[in-house]
Design a protein around this motif. Structure first.
Motif, PDB file in Angstrom:
ATOM      1  N   VAL A  42       0.677  -1.149  -0.064  1.00 38.61           N
ATOM      2  CA  VAL A  42      -0.104   0.010   0.110  1.00 38.61           C
ATOM      3  C   VAL A  42       0.915   0.945  -0.101  1.00 38.61           C
ATOM      4  N   PHE A  43       2.052   1.097   0.424  1.00 40.70           N
ATOM      5  CA  PHE A  43       3.003   2.340   0.397  1.00 40.70           C
ATOM      6  C   PHE A  43       3.841   2.460  -0.981  1.00 40.70           C
ATOM      7  N   TYR A  44       3.528   1.651  -2.060  1.00 44.91           N
ATOM      8  CA  TYR A  44       4.208   1.886  -3.484  1.00 44.91           C
ATOM      9  C   TYR A  44       3.363   2.165  -4.360  1.00 44.91           C
ATOM     10  N   ALA A  45       3.642   2.953  -5.338  1.00 43.20           N
ATOM     11  CA  ALA A  45       2.963   3.303  -6.557  1.00 43.20           C
ATOM     12  C   ALA A  45       2.656   2.219  -7.440  1.00 43.20           C
ATOM     13  N   ASP A  46       3.640   1.329  -7.419  1.00 46.14           N
ATOM     14  CA  ASP A  46       3.414  -0.130  -8.272  1.00 46.14           C
ATOM     15  C   ASP A  46       2.886  -1.123  -7.325  1.00 46.14           C
ATOM     16  N   PRO A  47       1.590  -1.603  -7.437  1.00 42.83           N
ATOM     17  CA  PRO A  47       1.051  -2.541  -6.315  1.00 42.83           C
ATOM     18  C   PRO A  47       2.051  -4.017  -6.498  1.00 42.83           C
ATOM     19  N   GLU A  48       2.842  -4.151  -7.240  1.00 44.43           N
ATOM     20  CA  GLU A  48       3.849  -5.534  -7.381  1.00 44.43           C
ATOM     21  C   GLU A  48       4.757  -5.175  -6.444  1.00 44.43           C
ATOM     22  N   ALA A  49       5.009  -3.960  -6.170  1.00 44.73           N
ATOM     23  CA  ALA A  49       6.406  -3.668  -5.393  1.00 44.73           C
ATOM     24  C   ALA A  49       6.055  -3.875  -3.826  1.00 44.73           C
ATOM     25  N   GLY A  50       7.113  -4.214  -3.058  1.00 42.75           N
ATOM     26  CA  GLY A  50       7.013  -4.342  -1.712  1.00 42.75           C
ATOM     27  C   GLY A  50       6.034  -5.614  -1.069  1.00 42.75           C
ATOM     28  N   ARG A  51       6.087  -6.599  -2.138  1.00 48.66           N
ATOM     29  CA  ARG A  51       5.228  -7.757  -1.900  1.00 48.66           C
ATOM     30  C   ARG A  51       5.644  -8.531  -0.495  1.00 48.66           C
ATOM     31  N   ARG A  52       7.053  -8.497  -0.449  1.00 48.28           N
ATOM     32  CA  ARG A  52       7.547  -9.282   0.466  1.00 48.28           C
ATOM     33  C   ARG A  52       7.588  -8.836   1.950  1.00 48.28           C
ATOM     34  N   HIS A  53       7.234  -7.541   2.126  1.00 49.18           N
ATOM     35  CA  HIS A  53       7.288  -6.921   3.344  1.00 49.18           C
ATOM     36  C   HIS A  53       6.114  -6.686   3.857  1.00 49.18           C
ATOM     37  N   VAL A  54       6.041  -6.752   5.293  1.00 52.33           N
ATOM     38  CA  VAL A  54       4.884  -6.186   6.096  1.00 52.33           C
ATOM     39  C   VAL A  54       5.430  -5.286   7.264  1.00 52.33           C
ATOM     40  N   ARG A  55       4.311  -4.293   7.767  1.00 52.62           N
ATOM     41  CA  ARG A  55       4.649  -3.367   8.844  1.00 52.62           C
ATOM     42  C   ARG A  55       3.820  -3.514   9.968  1.00 52.62           C
ATOM     43  N   PHE A  56       4.648  -3.923  11.009  1.00 54.11           N
ATOM     44  CA  PHE A  56       4.174  -4.005  12.250  1.00 54.11           C
ATOM     45  C   PHE A  56       4.337  -2.765  13.212  1.00 54.11           C
ATOM     46  N   ALA A  57       3.604  -2.254  13.871  1.00 52.30           N
ATOM     47  CA  ALA A  57       3.395  -1.035  14.945  1.00 52.30           C
ATOM     48  C   ALA A  57       3.846  -1.580  16.219  1.00 52.30           C
ATOM     49  N   PHE A  58       4.757  -0.735  16.688  1.00 49.36           N
ATOM     50  CA  PHE A  58       5.238  -1.351  18.250  1.00 49.36           C
ATOM     51  C   PHE A  58       5.129  -0.132  19.162  1.00 49.36           C
TER      52      PHE A  58
END
Length: 393
Positions: A358-374
């Protein structure tokens, strides 16, 4: 330098708004509620900020401060913001002309892009980027041009930045400390960015809402570098520094012509608001240095707890240098798509996270990463890690 005071903020707005990111945030929160999951997708604390600041807001309410503040913000808060910039960064700010108070940093960013760009202009932003950047550029009729931060360290190549600059480029939009990766731009990187801005006569909008949440290294505003204050609009807020995200008190500082342009647009967005909270935030900005150091140390411990816990579960994790967030690579778990992983996670493990797509212009980018809030209580983080261990085991 180009005079931007009379750049037309109006004109036809074209381009589809980039609402995808916020839709996914809402989806993950709904899934968290549906499955009673620990929500580590939401980027806000689960505890309040300093009691003394809460009491300042209560006093302001009881004193009858219920009506509109001045459009630029209460004089006391503008003075406190100016004093803060001098105290921490040595910047000499005129509170009457070089500070505007906004409804959170999000309004400051929106007003800045509406005021300082015209249809057809280009805005360069470091990718992955906070999704409102794309939406606000679209509202202004401008085009967001991404320059990729490369995993695993999430650094960028200045040659990529230079190559992205065209005759239509008007603004470099920086975010450091960086959401979602937690990267903090080094002084050397900032010098390289500043050199490009000066060489191409570009404005810089610097999103520094996580300025006091730096765990490794130091935060240095780009406006402190030679020749940069006069072309830089610096944006920050009370939400992240003081754990009052719902108060929505932000500000922008910079040369009077840029601040005036932002104020002229801002008055047609929110006009003004948050009067009792503005009184309280003025007091918050004057808290002793011990508060900022203690708050950062507390969050650093939570970062380490989450980073170590995710790594023990098999994620590939680099400790973030700042912010509320840790980025985890899911491929060591045999996963390939962060969106699918995050959609399944609340039911599978009772935990919610945000896919980097959701943080990339290309929806195929960043597929391998997720974000956790701590930015949650340690007991909540431990519960989330226990659930992940059970669900992923």
């Amino acid at each position: 330098m180009t005079d931007y005071r009379h750049r037309p903020p109006g004109g036809p707005r074209r381009g589809r708004l980039a609402a995808h990111g916020h839709n996914v945030f809402a989806e993950m929160s709904a899934l968290a509620a549906q499955h009673d999951a620990v929500n580590l997708g939401q980027g806000f604390p689960d505890t309040a900020g300093p009691d003394t600041v809460v009491e300042s807001a209560v006093r302001a309410l009881r004193a009858g401060h219920h009506q509109y503040p001045p459009v630029p913000g209460l004089p006391g808060l503008r003075r406190a913001v100016a004093d803060h910039q001098q105290r921490f960064y040595g910047l000499d700010i005129d509170p009457a002309r070089e500070v505007v108070v906004t409804t959170g940093a999000s309004e400051a960013l929106a007003a800045a892009l509406l005021a300082l760009t015209s249809p057809g202009d280009e805005v360069i932003a470091l990718e992955p980027f906070y999704d409102s950047y794309s939406a606000c550029a679209s509202l202004a009729g401008a085009t967001l041009v991404p320059v990729r931060l490369h995993a695993p360290d999430f650094t960028f190549d200045t040659r990529d930045l230079a190559a992205a600059i065209t005759g239509r480029t008007r603004i470099l939009l920086l975010n450091t400390p960086h959401n979602p990766t937690g990267a903090v731009l080094s002084v050397e990187q900032l010098r390289e960015v500043a050199a490009l801005a000066r060489a191409h006569d570009l404005l810089v909008i610097s999103d520094e809402v996580y300025e006091h949440l730096v765990f490794d290294g130091v935060h240095q505003p780009v406006a402190t570098l030679p020749g940069m204050f006069e072309r830089t609009l610096t944006v920050s807020s009370a939400g992240k520094s003081f754990s009052f995200t719902g108060w929505k008190v932000g500000w922008a500082t910079g040369p009077a012509d840029l601040v005036t342009a932002v104020r002229e647009v801002k008055q047609h967005l929110s006009f003004a608001g948050g009067t009792p909270f503005q009184h309280a935030v003025a007091d918050a900005l004057r808290l002793p240095g011990e508060y900022f150091a203690t708050a950062t140390d507390r969050l650093r411990r939570r970062r380490d707890l989450m980073t170590d816990g995710l790594r023990a579960l098999g994620f590939d994790v680099r400790p973030p240098q700042g912010t509320y967030f840790v980025t985890a690579d899911i491929t060591p778990l045999g996963e390939r798509d962060g969106m699918e992983f995050c959609r399944a996670l609340p039911l599978r493990c009772g935990v919610a996270a945000i896919p980097h797509q959701v943080f990339y212009a290309d929806p195929e980018a960043g597929r391998r990463h997720v974000r956790f809030a701590f930015c949650k209580r340690e007991s909540v983080l431990r519960q989330a890690l226990d659930r992940l261990k059970e669900g992923l085991g």
